[in-house]
Write a protein that holds these residues in place. Sequence first.
Motif, PDB file in Angstrom:
ATOM      1  N   ARG A 180      51.644  41.552 105.964  1.00 16.31           N
ATOM      2  CA  ARG A 180      50.386  42.146 106.416  1.00 16.31           C
ATOM      3  C   ARG A 180      49.215  41.212 106.117  1.00 16.31           C
ATOM      4  O   ARG A 180      48.370  40.973 106.968  1.00 16.31           O
ATOM      5  CB  ARG A 180      50.157  43.487 105.733  1.00 16.31           C
ATOM      6  N   ARG A 181      49.188  40.678 104.902  1.00 14.26           N
ATOM      7  CA  ARG A 181      48.083  39.797 104.526  1.00 14.26           C
ATOM      8  C   ARG A 181      48.128  38.490 105.327  1.00 14.26           C
ATOM      9  O   ARG A 181      47.093  37.961 105.745  1.00 14.26           O
ATOM     10  CB  ARG A 181      48.141  39.503 103.022  1.00 14.26           C
ATOM     11  N   ALA A 182      49.325  37.955 105.563  1.00 19.07           N
ATOM     12  CA  ALA A 182      49.450  36.707 106.316  1.00 19.07           C
ATOM     13  C   ALA A 182      48.989  36.884 107.767  1.00 19.07           C
ATOM     14  O   ALA A 182      48.272  36.031 108.304  1.00 19.07           O
ATOM     15  CB  ALA A 182      50.894  36.204 106.276  1.00 19.07           C
ATOM     16  N   VAL A 183      49.382  37.980 108.382  1.00 23.99           N
ATOM     17  CA  VAL A 183      48.936  38.253 109.755  1.00 23.99           C
ATOM     18  C   VAL A 183      47.416  38.425 109.774  1.00 23.99           C
ATOM     19  O   VAL A 183      46.726  37.883 110.636  1.00 23.99           O
ATOM     20  CB  VAL A 183      49.634  39.503 110.338  1.00 23.99           C
ATOM     21  N   PHE A 184      46.908  39.171 108.782  1.00 22.36           N
ATOM     22  CA  PHE A 184      45.463  39.348 108.693  1.00 22.36           C
ATOM     23  C   PHE A 184      44.750  37.999 108.575  1.00 22.36           C
ATOM     24  O   PHE A 184      43.759  37.751 109.267  1.00 22.36           O
ATOM     25  CB  PHE A 184      45.079  40.229 107.499  1.00 22.36           C
ATOM     26  N   MET A 185      45.227  37.131 107.704  1.00 21.91           N
ATOM     27  CA  MET A 185      44.543  35.852 107.476  1.00 21.91           C
ATOM     28  C   MET A 185      44.517  35.006 108.754  1.00 21.91           C
ATOM     29  O   MET A 185      43.518  34.359 109.052  1.00 21.91           O
ATOM     30  CB  MET A 185      45.193  35.079 106.330  1.00 21.91           C
ATOM     31  N   ALA A 186      45.609  35.010 109.512  1.00 22.69           N
ATOM     32  CA  ALA A 186      45.638  34.248 110.765  1.00 22.69           C
ATOM     33  C   ALA A 186      44.605  34.808 111.748  1.00 22.69           C
ATOM     34  O   ALA A 186      43.859  34.054 112.383  1.00 22.69           O
ATOM     35  CB  ALA A 186      47.037  34.277 111.373  1.00 22.69           C
ATOM     36  N   GLU A 187      44.539  36.131 111.862  1.00 27.86           N
ATOM     37  CA  GLU A 187      43.578  36.751 112.772  1.00 27.86           C
ATOM     38  C   GLU A 187      42.151  36.597 112.253  1.00 27.86           C
ATOM     39  O   GLU A 187      41.218  36.374 113.026  1.00 27.86           O
ATOM     40  CB  GLU A 187      43.922  38.226 112.977  1.00 27.86           C
ATOM     41  N   TRP A 188      41.963  36.697 110.952  1.00 32.06           N
ATOM     42  CA  TRP A 188      40.652  36.532 110.332  1.00 32.06           C
ATOM     43  C   TRP A 188      40.108  35.137 110.629  1.00 32.06           C
ATOM     44  O   TRP A 188      38.935  34.980 110.975  1.00 32.06           O
ATOM     45  CB  TRP A 188      40.790  36.770 108.828  1.00 32.06           C
ATOM     46  N   ALA A 189      40.959  34.133 110.525  1.00 32.70           N
ATOM     47  CA  ALA A 189      40.538  32.759 110.812  1.00 32.70           C
ATOM     48  C   ALA A 189      40.188  32.611 112.288  1.00 32.70           C
ATOM     49  O   ALA A 189      39.177  32.000 112.634  1.00 32.70           O
ATOM     50  CB  ALA A 189      41.630  31.772 110.420  1.00 32.70           C
ATOM     51  N   TYR A 190      41.006  33.179 113.152  1.00 31.42           N
ATOM     52  CA  TYR A 190      40.744  33.083 114.589  1.00 31.42           C
ATOM     53  C   TYR A 190      39.414  33.740 114.950  1.00 31.42           C
ATOM     54  O   TYR A 190      38.675  33.255 115.795  1.00 31.42           O
ATOM     55  CB  TYR A 190      41.882  33.707 115.390  1.00 31.42           C
ATOM     56  N   LEU A 191      39.115  34.852 114.298  1.00 29.38           N
ATOM     57  CA  LEU A 191      37.882  35.591 114.587  1.00 29.38           C
ATOM     58  C   LEU A 191      36.722  35.132 113.709  1.00 29.38           C
ATOM     59  O   LEU A 191      35.717  35.849 113.572  1.00 29.38           O
ATOM     60  CB  LEU A 191      38.119  37.097 114.404  1.00 29.38           C
ATOM     61  N   ASP A 192      36.821  33.960 113.136  1.00 22.12           N
ATOM     62  CA  ASP A 192      35.757  33.367 112.314  1.00 22.12           C
ATOM     63  C   ASP A 192      35.269  34.300 111.208  1.00 22.12           C
ATOM     64  O   ASP A 192      34.075  34.442 110.964  1.00 22.12           O
ATOM     65  CB  ASP A 192      34.572  32.931 113.184  1.00 22.12           C
ATOM     66  N   GLY A 193      36.200  34.961 110.548  1.00 23.56           N
ATOM     67  CA  GLY A 193      35.850  35.794 109.408  1.00 23.56           C
ATOM     68  C   GLY A 193      35.290  37.156 109.751  1.00 23.56           C
ATOM     69  O   GLY A 193      34.852  37.881 108.867  1.00 23.56           O
ATOM     70  N   ASN A 194      35.306  37.533 111.009  1.00 25.68           N
ATOM     71  CA  ASN A 194      34.750  38.820 111.441  1.00 25.68           C
ATOM     72  C   ASN A 194      35.794  39.927 111.447  1.00 25.68           C
ATOM     73  O   ASN A 194      35.956  40.654 112.429  1.00 25.68           O
ATOM     74  CB  ASN A 194      34.118  38.692 112.828  1.00 25.68           C
ATOM     75  N   LEU A 195      36.513  40.033 110.338  1.00 24.76           N
ATOM     76  CA  LEU A 195      37.547  41.044 110.198  1.00 24.76           C
ATOM     77  C   LEU A 195      37.618  41.392 108.716  1.00 24.76           C
ATOM     78  O   LEU A 195      37.531  40.507 107.868  1.00 24.76           O
ATOM     79  CB  LEU A 195      38.882  40.462 110.680  1.00 24.76           C
ATOM     80  N   GLU A 196      37.753  42.667 108.401  1.00 27.23           N
ATOM     81  CA  GLU A 196      37.841  43.095 107.012  1.00 27.23           C
ATOM     82  C   GLU A 196      39.262  43.570 106.729  1.00 27.23           C
ATOM     83  O   GLU A 196      39.804  44.402 107.453  1.00 27.23           O
ATOM     84  CB  GLU A 196      36.863  44.221 106.734  1.00 27.23           C
ATOM     85  N   TYR A 197      39.840  43.050 105.645  1.00 31.26           N
ATOM     86  CA  TYR A 197      41.235  43.359 105.318  1.00 31.26           C
ATOM     87  C   TYR A 197      41.447  44.854 105.103  1.00 31.26           C
ATOM     88  O   TYR A 197      42.323  45.458 105.719  1.00 31.26           O
ATOM     89  CB  TYR A 197      41.667  42.562 104.094  1.00 31.26           C
ATOM     90  N   GLU A 198      40.664  45.456 104.227  1.00 37.66           N
ATOM     91  CA  GLU A 198      40.855  46.873 103.918  1.00 37.66           C
ATOM     92  C   GLU A 198      40.538  47.759 105.123  1.00 37.66           C
ATOM     93  O   GLU A 198      41.329  48.607 105.499  1.00 37.66           O
ATOM     94  CB  GLU A 198      39.991  47.291 102.722  1.00 37.66           C
ATOM     95  N   LYS A 199      39.387  47.547 105.724  1.00 36.17           N
ATOM     96  CA  LYS A 199      38.906  48.420 106.806  1.00 36.17           C
ATOM     97  C   LYS A 199      39.715  48.254 108.088  1.00 36.17           C
ATOM     98  O   LYS A 199      40.060  49.235 108.751  1.00 36.17           O
ATOM     99  CB  LYS A 199      37.435  48.131 107.078  1.00 36.17           C
ATOM    100  N   ASP A 200      40.004  47.015 108.465  1.00 36.43           N
ATOM    101  CA  ASP A 200      40.626  46.754 109.761  1.00 36.43           C
ATOM    102  C   ASP A 200      42.152  46.676 109.723  1.00 36.43           C
ATOM    103  O   ASP A 200      42.788  46.770 110.778  1.00 36.43           O
ATOM    104  CB  ASP A 200      40.072  45.454 110.347  1.00 36.43           C
ATOM    105  N   PHE A 201      42.731  46.495 108.544  1.00 35.62           N
ATOM    106  CA  PHE A 201      44.181  46.393 108.457  1.00 35.62           C
ATOM    107  C   PHE A 201      44.779  47.485 107.573  1.00 35.62           C
ATOM    108  O   PHE A 201      45.591  48.279 108.033  1.00 35.62           O
ATOM    109  CB  PHE A 201      44.596  45.010 107.922  1.00 35.62           C
ATOM    110  N   CYS A 202      44.402  47.511 106.326  1.00 28.15           N
ATOM    111  CA  CYS A 202      45.049  48.416 105.369  1.00 28.15           C
ATOM    112  C   CYS A 202      44.813  49.889 105.681  1.00 28.15           C
ATOM    113  O   CYS A 202      45.767  50.667 105.737  1.00 28.15           O
ATOM    114  CB  CYS A 202      44.584  48.091 103.953  1.00 28.15           C
ATOM    115  N   GLU A 203      43.559  50.283 105.872  1.00 28.00           N
ATOM    116  CA  GLU A 203      43.256  51.698 106.094  1.00 28.00           C
ATOM    117  C   GLU A 203      43.960  52.273 107.326  1.00 28.00           C
ATOM    118  O   GLU A 203      44.587  53.339 107.230  1.00 28.00           O
ATOM    119  CB  GLU A 203      41.746  51.922 106.177  1.00 28.00           C
ATOM    120  N   PRO A 204      43.902  51.616 108.492  1.00 34.79           N
ATOM    121  CA  PRO A 204      44.606  52.203 109.644  1.00 34.79           C
ATOM    122  C   PRO A 204      46.123  52.279 109.446  1.00 34.79           C
ATOM    123  O   PRO A 204      46.749  53.272 109.820  1.00 34.79           O
ATOM    124  CB  PRO A 204      44.277  51.261 110.800  1.00 34.79           C
TER     125      PRO A 204
END
Length: 150
Positions: free
Chosen positions: A52-76
């Motif tokens: 989960r964290r690895a997928v998040f980090m790849a997407e976070w980098a692609y979106l130039d940091g405009n993604l929050e781990y807890e809000k956009d990945f963990c909570e849903p």
Amino acid sequence: MTFFRNIITCIIYLSISCQVAFAQNNVGNEYYEKAYTEMADMLDGKIPMSIRRAVFMAEWAYLDGNLEYEKDFCEPILKDVAYMKRWMAANNLSQYKTAKQMTLCNFFLYPWSGNNHTPFRYDFDEKESWDHQLVSRVLKTHKGQCHSLP
């Protein structure tokens, strides 16, 4: 453990290829470097492995940091898991070995209150944008492509 190692390695290669393909400026490169470093630390055993964290980090980098781990990945994800566990218990499915698979299939394919009455669907929109392949987009829109839906 080797399965997770292979998955993390694939994600690292994906992040590197995204970096090469989409790196526009030095600010964006910082995100890719941070994502790469964190995934490499997972492989080196410095931090716990997490798909989960690895997928998040790849997407976070692609979106130039405009993604929050807890809000956009963990909570849903945690909200959906909790709902599916309650559904399994309410339908007395825990006695079956395939209970989790049955629950997942029903959750993804049928309109339930837990998925806001919106089943997950394949996105046939043939846009060239990479954001159509992101898991974070699937979690928000319930639409994805062959890279993000599985």
